[in-house]
Design a protein around this motif. Structure first.
Motif: not given
Length: 671
Positions: A276-285
């Motif tokens: 299993m693999r999981s990649d995540r990108s996030a942006l917060e403002w």
């Protein structure tokens, strides 16, 4: 959306924002102690029942999965598909009725689809976990009708970590366990000034088969034919993240990229493993003190790519993929008289595919948009809350180019949720709370369009293409008492479902392997239960001794037949003694699970059991470095027990007991 797009946009925005200069900063260097899940106004006392774990408390209860880490929390049990895949069950509801969040944003995976699919989040990398019991659909959608688990890390720093002169801090965790030969480690490093903060972390965990108090057969090549261990229960996982935030004026802008990898045995089949693999990108403002009618806002965007491949004797079989985007905007408005509140918008879309022999659901696409409002009215005697949410959900089957039985189809839904709550300071030491909510949940893609063999449940699953909205009315009543170090709390609930989607046996056999057919059908259902916990200070003279008590109970039935629903936790009671003296602390736990005899006619009742655990820790200060040495012994009596909430207890009886006696030792270094 490419997984590197959000960080690239964030870095560009950070550079632009930095040119605007900075006015007076926001105070505080740590994650807020206030519970954030389902609490947009930041109240110190929640109306809805909630629990939070962080720091040493989280460290000393953590296991290799999120479900086992939270198991034993009043109202929370675990799906336990062996030691490597376990999802929280809240008040008897699991799967896609319990929403798992990451920093209040969507966590896209396939763990709700099947019990053998792991949640791509390792407790070793968590800073804080919050559990909201009862419907969270108002803030987070229909998939939170049972509750919410919010995994919080500091990968996008929430507050300024240092002053203008800058600094650096970090944390290192190392531990080892005897029961499965586990070795794990994690490292975190943060630096910055009052203008910016940077974060990096990484972790690794490896373990062998889990020891149990009974001899079990094993057909895996290279393994003993019989051993006191769960065959094919070993695992390895690793991951890491980097992130950062820029602080300017009353604003914060940040981004992160994280990666998670895990390889583990499925437990139900000796020769099947999962990669299993999981990649995540996030942006917060987020922006505070705007001064107009909208006084502040927080914008969260994330993109996730998830893939899960099942290997049979090393050969790749079925591959599941799920990718998705999530955007969430919460705006705090100026007071309307005495009313305080927020308005919110949310959008989410996911794309799912399954290819291989066990592709029991078609390719699908799901999109959701929602608007919500949450308002609170402070009063002399307490607080009132009211809220509403409107959604639009589109679920499309795109068929499968290699499987003719899957045909294109499309369904649209318009769920709505309403909630009313009250908190009454009934006396100086007492608080009473009440929550009344109505929630609607759109069926998931597999509940609509499944048609194929599902080996994790050992069934041929068939969806219900004409399924309607699953609606529920929940009433929760609670009382809390606190005097000094003494406290007590109790809550009771009734959750009445119309058109509850239940996977039920049809009595037929299907497929090449003559698997029993299970079809989704909609039935009326009712969940009732209670949770209670208390703490009593027994000794407070240079050293302290506390007694903690806890209990919970759930009953769930199909109200049209009065038949019990499957995999419901029985009555559970627990007690703990907590001792502390200077740098030393110790804990002794006893947790009893009653026999579960209220099971469907085709299932086997589970036996009662009592597990005893203990832990010891010592905190050492070496200059500016803090060391926490700890040891934890689980299942001291080496008791043989089977989880009543695990599908394995029914599908492969006797094959996957709860872990036997194990000793875990480790150290956490913080500087």
């Amino acid at each position: 959306m490419n997984k590197f797009l959000l960080p690239a946009l964030a870095l560009a925005s950070l550079s632009a924002a930095g040119a605007h200069g900075e006015s007076a900063g926001r105070p505080g260097n740590d994650l807020p102690l206030v519970t954030v899940t389902g609490n947009p106004n930041g109240a110190s006392d929640l109306i809805a029942p909630a629990e939070a774990y962080s720091g040493a408390g989280l460290l000393l209860r953590s296991h290799s999965t999120l479900g086992e880490t939270l198991d034993g929390t009043p109202g929370v049990s675990s799906s336990y598909f062996g030691p490597n895949a376990s999802r929280p069950i809240i008040r008897g509801l699991d799967g896609d009725r319990v929403r798992i969040l990451q920093n209040s944003g969507a966590s896209v995976d396939a763990s709700g689809l099947s019990n053998d699919h792991a949640v791509p989040s390792d407790p070793i990398s968590m800073e804080r976990v919050e559990v909201l019991r009862g419907p969270g659909a108002l803030m987070y959608g229909g998939s939170a009708v049972g509750g919410v688990v919010n995994v919080i890390d500091n990968r996008i720093p929430q507050e300024r970590l240092f002053d203008a002169s800058g600094g650096i801090s970090g944390k290192l965790n190392l531990d080892a366990s005897s029961g499965n030969g586990e070795r794990s480690g994690a490292a975190l490093l943060e630096t910055g000034t009052d203008r910016f903060a940077l974060h990096a972390d990484m972790f690794s965990r490896s373990a062998g088969d889990v020891s149990v108090p009974i001899a079990l057969a094993c057909d895996r090549p290279g393994s003993p034919a019989v051993a006191n261990a769960i065959c094919n229960s070993g695992a390895s996982s690793r991951g890491g993240a980097w992130g950062g935030a820029l602080f300017f004026g009353q604003s914060r802008l940040g981004a992160s990229v994280s990666s998670y990898r895990s390889d583990y045995g499925t437990v139900a089949e000796d020769g099947v493993t999962i990669g299993m693999r999981s990649d995540r990108s996030a942006l917060e403002w987020d922006v505070d003190q705007l001064g107009g009618w909208i006084q502040g806002f927080k914008l969260h965007l994330s993109h996730s790519d998830y893939q899960h491949t099942e290997y049979d004797a090393g050969e790749p079989g079925t591959t599941f993929k799920n990718s998705g985007n999530d955007v969430r905007l919460v705006m705090r408005h100026a007071n309307l008289g005495a009313w305080q509140g927020v308005l919110g918008l949310q959008g989410e879309n996911t794309r799912f595919s399954a290819d291989g022999d066990e592709a029991f659901a078609p390719y699908s696409r799901t999109s959701q948009t929602a608007a919500f409002a949450f308002e609170e009215l402070p009063l002399s005697w307490g607080r009132l809350s009211v809220g509403a949410r409107l959604e639009s959900v589109q679920v499309d089957s795109e068929g499968n180019p290699l499987i003719a039985r899957f045909a294109p189809a499309s369904r649209s839904f318009s769920p709505r949720s309403l909630a009313l709550g009250a908190l009454w300071n009934a006396a100086p030491l007492w608080q009473l709370t009440s929550n009344l909510s109505y929630s609607e949940r759109a069926p998931k893609d597999y509940e609509l369009f499944a048609d194929g063999p599902h080996m994790a449940t050992h069934a041929y699953e068939v969806g219900l293409p004409g399924a309607t909205l699953e609606s529920s009315t929940n009433w929760d009543l609670g009382a809390k008492w606190k005097q000094g170090h003494h406290s007590f709390g109790v809550s009771a609930f009734i959750n009445q479902f119309d058109h509850y989607l239940s996977l039920e046996a049809t009595g037929q056999l299907r497929g090449d392997q003559d698997l029993p057919e299970y079809a989704y059908t909609q039935v009326p259902a009712r969940f009732t239960g209670m949770e209670a916990s208390g703490k009593l200070r027994l000794l407070d003279a240079g050293q302290t001794l506390d007694l903690e008590l806890r209990s919970d109970w759930v009953r769930a039935i199909n109200t049209s037949t009065s038949a019990p629903l499957p995999r419901i936790a029985p009555l559970r009671v627990g007690a703990s003694l907590l001792w502390a003296s200077g740098p030393w602390s110790a804990r002794l736990d006893a947790n009893h699970s009653a026999a579960q005899t209220e099971v469907p006619a085709d299932q086997t009742p589970s036996q009662a059991y009592t597990l005893v655990n203990a832990s010891l820790s010592y905190r050492q200060q070496a200059g500016s470095t803090d060391l926490l040495w700890f040891a934890r012994a689980d299942n001291l009596g080496d008791v043989l027990a089977y989880s009543p909430t695990s599908v394995l207890t029914q599908t492969v009886p006797g094959r996957a007991p709860l872990p036997g006696r194990s000793l875990k030792v480790g150290v956490q270094v913080a500087f």
